[in-house]
Design a protein around this motif. Sequence first.
Motif, short mmCIF file in Angstrom:
data_model
loop_
_atom_site.label_atom_id
_atom_site.label_comp_id
_atom_site.label_asym_id
_atom_site.label_seq_id
_atom_site.Cartn_x
_atom_site.Cartn_y
_atom_site.Cartn_z
N VAL A 1 32.18 42.49 47.17
CA VAL A 1 33.00 43.41 46.38
C VAL A 1 34.13 42.57 45.81
CG1 VAL A 1 34.42 45.48 46.39
CG2 VAL A 1 32.41 45.35 47.87
N GLU A 2 34.11 42.39 44.49
CA GLU A 2 35.06 41.51 43.83
C GLU A 2 36.02 42.34 42.98
OE1 GLU A 2 32.16 39.28 41.71
OE2 GLU A 2 31.74 37.98 43.43
N PRO A 3 37.34 42.16 43.16
CA PRO A 3 38.31 42.90 42.37
C PRO A 3 38.17 42.59 40.88
CG PRO A 3 39.38 41.61 44.08
CD PRO A 3 37.95 41.24 44.09
N ALA A 4 38.37 43.61 40.07
CA ALA A 4 38.34 43.46 38.61
C ALA A 4 39.36 44.42 38.02
CB ALA A 4 36.94 43.77 38.07
N THR A 5 39.70 44.22 36.78
CA THR A 5 40.65 45.11 36.12
C THR A 5 40.11 46.53 36.10
OG1 THR A 5 41.36 43.28 34.72
CG2 THR A 5 41.94 45.50 33.99
N GLY A 6 40.85 47.45 36.69
CA GLY A 6 40.46 48.84 36.69
C GLY A 6 39.48 49.23 37.77
N GLY A 7 39.17 48.34 38.71
CA GLY A 7 38.23 48.67 39.77
C GLY A 7 37.70 47.46 40.49
N ALA A 8 36.41 47.47 40.77
CA ALA A 8 35.77 46.36 41.48
C ALA A 8 34.33 46.21 41.00
CB ALA A 8 35.79 46.62 42.98
N ILE A 9 33.84 44.98 41.12
CA ILE A 9 32.44 44.68 40.81
C ILE A 9 31.71 44.54 42.13
CG2 ILE A 9 30.85 43.03 39.78
CD1 ILE A 9 33.16 42.33 37.81
N ILE A 10 30.67 45.33 42.30
CA ILE A 10 29.84 45.24 43.50
C ILE A 10 28.63 44.39 43.12
CG2 ILE A 10 28.49 46.53 45.18
CD1 ILE A 10 30.45 48.87 44.59
N ARG A 11 28.50 43.25 43.79
CA ARG A 11 27.44 42.29 43.47
C ARG A 11 26.57 42.09 44.70
NH1 ARG A 11 27.45 36.65 43.95
NH2 ARG A 11 29.67 36.68 44.41
N ALA A 12 25.26 42.18 44.50
CA ALA A 12 24.32 42.01 45.60
C ALA A 12 23.22 41.03 45.18
CB ALA A 12 23.69 43.34 45.99
N LYS A 13 22.71 40.32 46.17
CA LYS A 13 21.60 39.39 45.95
C LYS A 13 20.45 39.83 46.85
CE LYS A 13 22.52 35.07 45.37
NZ LYS A 13 22.87 33.65 45.58
#
Length: 151
Positions: free
Chosen positions: A62-74
């Motif tokens: 879960v990576e912080p981003a402007t206005g929320g977060a990016i959920i990245r999965a592999k």
Amino acid sequence: MRTSLLAALAAVMVVTGCATVRESRLNPFNWFGRSERTAAVPAAVVRDGGRIPVAQVTELFVEPATGGAIIRAKGVPPTQGWYAAELVRDTEAPEGELVFRFVLKQPREAVQGTPHSREVTVATFVTTERLEAVRTITVTGSENARSTRRR
């Protein structure tokens, strides 16, 4: 001399306040911890537009981003060539949880390849407003799931 002493004192006070911000819940880097492997969710294989769940979910961030977060999965499917990957939100998740299914389409021809060559990465954006009530984020595959909890 007096103004430089006051300026230095003010600078020291500002810098000491940084430690509390670094460890506070207001800092987006502190929202979620490391992911951990969990048991697969016992459910029937749900086909989503011809897509099926990935075999194994190997990473979740879960990576912080402007206005929320990016959920990245592999994830690692059983063979090479899988495509049209997406994290599909499970609308029947319990309160305080975000659950995503990692789905993709199967290729026409299957080539085994190494696990590293079969890795597929997918991400989605979630707004800050949606994350406010979330304590746990989980990404499920057919054999396992990974989840991360709010710190």
